[in-house]
Every structure is written in C-alpha cells, then in structure tokens.
Design a protein around this motif. Sequence first.
Motif: not given
Length: 105
Positions: A7, A11-13, A18-20
């Motif tokens: 994404r 960045r995520g936490r 995050r990957y999807r």
Amino acid sequence: MSGIAVRKGGRGRRGVPRYRAMAEINMTPFMTSFSCCLIIFMVAAPLLATGVAIDLPKTKAAALNVEQKPISVAVDDKGLVYVMDQPVQVADLADKFEGGCIRGC
C-alpha cells in the motif's frame, strides 16, 4: 514481490508496511500453454483424418471356427497335468487328443 501489493503512502502500526493479497490472476502461463496446444492440435488434426493405403496380402485360409471352444492344457507346480480342468495322466494325454474325446470321456 510477486503476488504481494504494498500500500502506497504511509506505514502501518509500528512502522511495518501493510501487505494485502493481489486480486488478479496471471494469465500469461495459461495463454502460452493454450496457444502451444492449439498449434499442436491444428497440425495433428489433418494427419489423423487421412489414412495410409496398405496392400494386404491375399490368403486362401478359411475363417476360424469360433463355435468350437479352445482346448486348455495346464501343468501345476507338482507336475500334474490338467486338460479342460480335468486331471489326466501323462501316459493318457496322447490318447485324449487322438480320439477326439476331450470333454471328460
């Protein structure tokens, strides 16, 4: 990174991206194998439709008698001889065939 989409933007936490899963199918291997099979079948199909002329030899032999049951002779591991599943002595074997009496005479 095949099959994984990152994404963009941030960045995520805790700083982990995050990957999807990617929701599209790679059609290139399918189309390659499909086109190879299509070419092979297009070349092979006309060859299957045509035959090869063969000159078979002429014979004077009569047709086989399919009404007569074949005679079976068997020898077991002990040396016993069976003609049509009936035990026969080896000395009597020639008499069975000469007299035409095969079926339990």
